[in-house]
Scaffold this active site. Structure first.
Site, PDB file in Angstrom:
ATOM      1  N   ASP A  92      -7.731 -82.341  95.704  1.00 32.56           N
ATOM      2  CA  ASP A  92      -7.556 -82.493  94.254  1.00 32.56           C
ATOM      3  C   ASP A  92      -8.640 -83.431  93.741  1.00 32.56           C
ATOM      4  O   ASP A  92      -8.897 -84.465  94.370  1.00 32.56           O
ATOM      5  CB  ASP A  92      -6.165 -83.113  93.985  1.00 32.56           C
ATOM      6  CG  ASP A  92      -5.607 -82.747  92.616  1.00 32.56           C
ATOM      7  OD1 ASP A  92      -6.408 -82.422  91.731  1.00 32.56           O
ATOM      8  OD2 ASP A  92      -4.378 -82.802  92.450  1.00 32.56           O
TER       9      ASP A  92
ATOM     10  N   HIS B 127     -14.819 -82.247  87.041  1.00 34.24           N
ATOM     11  CA  HIS B 127     -13.437 -82.741  87.166  1.00 34.24           C
ATOM     12  C   HIS B 127     -12.824 -82.426  88.519  1.00 34.24           C
ATOM     13  O   HIS B 127     -11.787 -82.978  88.860  1.00 34.24           O
ATOM     14  CB  HIS B 127     -12.562 -82.128  86.068  1.00 34.24           C
ATOM     15  CG  HIS B 127     -12.900 -82.636  84.689  1.00 34.24           C
ATOM     16  ND1 HIS B 127     -12.039 -83.377  83.936  1.00 34.24           N
ATOM     17  CD2 HIS B 127     -14.020 -82.506  83.943  1.00 34.24           C
ATOM     18  CE1 HIS B 127     -12.605 -83.684  82.776  1.00 34.24           C
ATOM     19  NE2 HIS B 127     -13.806 -83.165  82.753  1.00 34.24           N
TER      20      HIS B 127
END
Ligand code: F6P
Length: 468
Positions: free
Chosen positions: A376, A163
């Site tokens: 991110d 992720h």
């Protein structure tokens, strides 16, 4: 079939449930909000289970069920929480994979705890998987699980999804356990990443540091024992429940709450909004600096402009997070002290997680969402904001270092390190003509609607099915 074995097993650090303590002292488990569990719900309730940590230490629970989902808890001791979760996962891998924004710590006892806990997860998954099952392992806390599981259960299909970003090989090479981690992940049949760049960083690391050959997205693995295997490393950008967000944003009571929020904020002309875990990767300091300078120079005025910053508490035993909190709160205090009035602050700061409905109301109340991450994996807040903007009124300012920037090209894309560029983007967003806002938001919404979390989960699982 053994009732404790399942055709689909999801393995993630946390179980998708939260415990609440009732007045009479009993514990009630509720499903935690989140796209991943919603997307996998149909598959999970038709013969699936979720293996994960229940969220409190020394809780040795047997398997249980919540809202139709079978849960297999994996216990962690207090020392394991400190060494495996706060240590190796969040003070070694997390900063290393986010471009060493803060320096990673390399400690052999943390690595050992990571191995021990990964082995426990692998054994739990091996017990829960029916013959020939599909096991989907998630994220940076469990990189050794695919290989451990393969040696326990060579019959199962193993998918792994990271992720967070995968760093460039020159950074990854710092990790003393780099080869063990690569070989751990390579136990999977399919490895999913957020961005094409993450997948190619991983393939480059595998070539350079594990000496394996790659062809396109395929990696040739020749284990010491067993036949050669082909592992695929490809991008599968994660997404959100578009329909759920869109529907919530159209509910009259949520729209009324959004209007009340603006009223409570003093009916400013422009509401900037930031919503993040209080993490140093999110660029909250950069955002505050830009906003503070715009107020100081008079380009934005108080009253009239406000920044609402929701910073959810996270990993507060890790030193870097404690330091960040101090810095952010000092800066907010300084901006408000310099620029607020008796009745109006410049920055409304909440160090609290917000419930789903309140978040949707905040998205609706905002004129501009600021996503200024320094690095991110994806940033789902950006996609949630787009899904909530059904009236096409809002503007998204989005860091090029968030995975979402690959897909959301109609946002105002910024380099958050360039404070002047960030300030210009904020001013441009604040005064963007309605027609341009609508045009951009319509295109953004089309993208997020077409590529929602169901699309993400089903495309990963069907690609996994096709692996040999
Ligand atoms: O961004 C990676 C991630 O694992 C997310 O999937 C999740 O929301 C967040 O980090 C949770 O962090 P923690 O479990 O440490 O609170």
């Amino acid at each position: 079939m053994d009732p404790d074995q399942f055709d689909l097993v999801v393995v993630a650090n946390r179980l998708p449930v939260d415990a609440s303590l009732d007045d009479d002292g009993t514990v009630t488990w509720r499903r935690s909000p989140g796209g991943l569990v919603a997307a996998l719900e149909p598959a999970l309730s038709a013969g699936g289970a979720w293996v994960g940590w229940p969220g409190a230490v020394d809780l040795d629970l047997g398997p249980f069920e919540v809202e139709g989902i079978a849960l297999v808890p994996v216990p962690l001791s207090e020392t394991e929480l400190a060494e495996y979760y706060e240590g190796f996962s969040n003070a070694t891998i997390w900063p290393l994979y986010h471009d060493v924004i803060t320096p990673p710590g390399y400690h052999r006892e943390w690595a050992e705890a990571y191995r021990t806990v990964n082995r426990r997860f692998a054994h739990a998954a091996a017990r829960a998987a029916a013959p020939g099952a599909t096991v989907w392992v998630h994220d940076y806390q469990l990189q050794l699980v695919p290989r451990m599981l393969r040696s326990l259960r060579p019959d199962v299909k193993i998918g792994y999804f990271l992720h967070i970003p995968f760093p460039g090989v020159d950074l990854f090479a710092q990790l003393p356990w780099r080869r063990e981690i690569l070989e751990g992940v390579l136990g999977a049949d399919l490895i999913g990443f957020q961005r094409a760049g993450d997948a190619s960083n991983f393939r480059r690391a595998v070539r350079r540091l594990a000496g394996l050959a790659t062809h396109g997205t395929a990696i040739q693995v020749t284990p010491v024992a067993g036949p050669p295997r082909t592992v695929r490393a490809e991008p599968f950008p994660i997404s959100i429940d578009f329909a759920g967000l869109d529907a919530a944003a159209q509910r009259p009571e949520i729209q009324r709450r959004a209007a009340d929020i603006r009223e409570e904020l003093g009916n400013p002309r422009i509401v900037f909004f930031g919503a993040d875990r209080l993490d140093y990767t999110k660029g909250i300091r950069h955002r505050l600096k830009a906003f503070g300078e715009l107020i100081e120079s008079g380009e934005l005025q108080v009253p009239g402009s406000i920044l609402v910053q929701v910073a959810s508490p996270t990993r507060d035993n890790v030193v870097a997070y404690q330091e960040l909190r101090d810095e952010v709160e000092t800066t907010v205090g300084r901006i408000n002290g310099d620029s607020g009035t008796l009745t109006q602050v410049a920055v409304q700061y909440l160090h609290q997680s917000q419930p789903f409905e309140e978040m949707v109301a905040l998205y609706l109340a905002a004129d501009v969402l600021l996503v200024t991450a320094l690095r991110d994996g994806m940033n789902l807040v950006a996609k949630e904001y787009v899904a909530a903007c059904w009236d096409h009124g809002g503007v998204l300012v989005l860091s090029e270092f968030a995975g979402a920037a690959d897909e959301l090209a109609q946002a105002l894309i910024v380099n958050p390190h360039d404070i002047d560029a960030l300030k210009s983007a904020m001013l441009r967003a604040a005064s963007m003509p309605a027609a341009e806002r609508r045009r951009r938001m319509r295109a953004l919404r089309r993208r997020v609607k077409d590529r929602d979390v169901n699309y993400w989960a089903s495309s990963f699982l069907s690609a996994l099915k096709e692996t040999k």
